[in-house]
Design a protein around this motif. Structure first.
Motif, PDB file in Angstrom:
ATOM      1  N   ARG A 112     -59.092  11.468   0.154  1.00 46.28           N
ATOM      2  CA  ARG A 112     -58.296  11.884  -0.830  1.00 46.28           C
ATOM      3  C   ARG A 112     -58.175  13.282  -0.906  1.00 46.28           C
ATOM      4  NH1 ARG A 112     -58.355   8.643  -5.681  1.00 46.28           N
ATOM      5  NH2 ARG A 112     -58.452   6.636  -4.416  1.00 46.28           N
ATOM      6  N   LYS A 159     -50.511  13.448  -2.413  1.00 44.78           N
ATOM      7  CA  LYS A 159     -50.971  12.703  -3.301  1.00 44.78           C
ATOM      8  C   LYS A 159     -49.947  12.375  -4.486  1.00 44.78           C
ATOM      9  CE  LYS A 159     -55.531  14.764  -3.178  1.00 44.78           C
ATOM     10  NZ  LYS A 159     -56.451  15.625  -4.090  1.00 44.78           N
ATOM     11  N   THR A 211     -47.664   9.701  -2.891  1.00 47.63           N
ATOM     12  CA  THR A 211     -48.092   8.424  -2.651  1.00 47.63           C
ATOM     13  C   THR A 211     -47.956   7.754  -3.823  1.00 47.63           C
ATOM     14  OG1 THR A 211     -49.841   9.471  -0.995  1.00 47.63           O
ATOM     15  CG2 THR A 211     -50.468   7.187  -2.199  1.00 47.63           C
ATOM     16  N   TRP A 212     -48.346   8.386  -5.098  1.00 49.46           N
ATOM     17  CA  TRP A 212     -48.060   7.574  -6.420  1.00 49.46           C
ATOM     18  C   TRP A 212     -46.611   7.221  -6.552  1.00 49.46           C
ATOM     19  CZ3 TRP A 212     -51.180   4.872  -8.945  1.00 49.46           C
ATOM     20  CH2 TRP A 212     -52.391   5.180  -9.079  1.00 49.46           C
ATOM     21  N   THR A 221     -44.552   6.866  -4.052  1.00 46.56           N
ATOM     22  CA  THR A 221     -44.337   5.395  -3.101  1.00 46.56           C
ATOM     23  C   THR A 221     -44.916   4.282  -3.642  1.00 46.56           C
ATOM     24  OG1 THR A 221     -44.365   7.190  -1.488  1.00 46.56           O
ATOM     25  CG2 THR A 221     -44.592   4.848  -0.677  1.00 46.56           C
ATOM     26  N   ALA A 228     -48.771   2.947   0.777  1.00 46.51           N
ATOM     27  CA  ALA A 228     -49.159   3.684  -0.020  1.00 46.51           C
ATOM     28  C   ALA A 228     -50.503   3.332  -0.791  1.00 46.51           C
ATOM     29  CB  ALA A 228     -48.138   4.052  -1.065  1.00 46.51           C
ATOM     30  N   VAL A 280     -53.481   3.924   1.570  1.00 42.14           N
ATOM     31  CA  VAL A 280     -53.845   5.312   1.492  1.00 42.14           C
ATOM     32  C   VAL A 280     -54.421   5.862   0.323  1.00 42.14           C
ATOM     33  CG1 VAL A 280     -52.677   7.698   1.642  1.00 42.14           C
ATOM     34  CG2 VAL A 280     -52.022   6.033   3.255  1.00 42.14           C
ATOM     35  N   TRP A 281     -54.046   5.225  -0.889  1.00 44.16           N
ATOM     36  CA  TRP A 281     -54.530   5.407  -1.916  1.00 44.16           C
ATOM     37  C   TRP A 281     -56.119   4.999  -2.215  1.00 44.16           C
ATOM     38  CZ3 TRP A 281     -53.895   9.479  -4.690  1.00 44.16           C
ATOM     39  CH2 TRP A 281     -54.474  10.036  -5.964  1.00 44.16           C
ATOM     40  N   ASN A 314     -49.898   2.785   8.710  1.00 41.43           N
ATOM     41  CA  ASN A 314     -48.458   3.592   8.285  1.00 41.43           C
ATOM     42  C   ASN A 314     -47.762   3.750   9.838  1.00 41.43           C
ATOM     43  OD1 ASN A 314     -47.846   4.058   5.455  1.00 41.43           O
ATOM     44  ND2 ASN A 314     -49.953   4.357   5.425  1.00 41.43           N
ATOM     45  N   PHE A 353     -43.727  11.045   3.772  1.00 39.64           N
ATOM     46  CA  PHE A 353     -44.971  10.316   3.580  1.00 39.64           C
ATOM     47  C   PHE A 353     -45.578  10.330   4.774  1.00 39.64           C
ATOM     48  CE2 PHE A 353     -47.442   6.376   2.980  1.00 39.64           C
ATOM     49  CZ  PHE A 353     -48.169   6.782   1.919  1.00 39.64           C
ATOM     50  N   LEU A 408     -48.960  12.261   6.484  1.00 37.36           N
ATOM     51  CA  LEU A 408     -50.144  11.778   6.765  1.00 37.36           C
ATOM     52  C   LEU A 408     -50.748  11.902   8.312  1.00 37.36           C
ATOM     53  CD1 LEU A 408     -49.738   8.038   5.312  1.00 37.36           C
ATOM     54  CD2 LEU A 408     -51.612   9.812   4.496  1.00 37.36           C
TER      55      LEU A 408
END
Length: 160
Positions: free
Chosen positions: A21, A29, A32-33, A35, A83, A86-87, A97, A132, A136
């Motif tokens: 992260r 970041k 991501t949230w 998404t 997402a 990734v998180w 992805n 996104f 990445l």
């Protein structure tokens, strides 16, 4: 007389590793949230539609309802999994992805070839994921080789 320092000072036992992260830019970041939120919203809309379809369908048509629910779960997973993985800092999340992006493009292309531009509206949500994926993609090598997940880091610290 002063005691000579050794290489085995307090920091010797500490684990100094980079979390996945930490490789992400702050905007990524946040994206991501957002998404994840978008995926939850889309999932809600899919399941709301399935409840509407359930009320409108004949009561003896359980196969249709189960099929609609399975398709809804798959579509929800397509929107949420990129997402969430990734998180959670899953090692293969970026490659996942990339595969999802490729499958999405192929699906849009095949849908357009088979039924013309009438079905193009289904793939328009890919536009949202492009930033996104663009954020990445440059991290893919460092993500899997140089950094670890928070879960792995906690395990390492627990062993010391």
């Amino acid at each position: 007389m002063e005691q000579q320092q050794t290489i085995f000072d307090k920091s010797f036992d500490e684990v100094h590793t980079l979390r996945r992260r930490q490789l992400m830019q702050p905007w990524l970041k946040l994206y991501t949230w957002i998404t994840v939120g978008f995926g939850l919203l889309f999932s809600f809309l899919i399941f709301r539609e399935s409840i509407t379809a359930f009320k409108a369908s004949p009561q003896d048509n359980a196969g249709y309802i189960v099929g609609f629910a399975i398709v809804g779960i798959i579509i929800s997973a397509i929107y949420l999994a990129p997402a969430v993985l990734v998180w959670l800092e899953v090692k293969w999340a970026i490659w996942f992805n990339i595969v999802i992006a490729a499958l999405w493009v192929v699906t849009i292309a095949l849908g357009t070839i088979m039924s013309g531009t009438d079905s193009l509206y289904v793939g328009v949500t890919i536009i949202y994921f492009i930033p996104f994926w663009a954020g990445l993609f440059p991290l893919r090598r460092r993500w899997s080789k140089e950094a670890i997940s928070g879960r792995t880091l906690r395990k390492l610290r627990g062993q010391l």
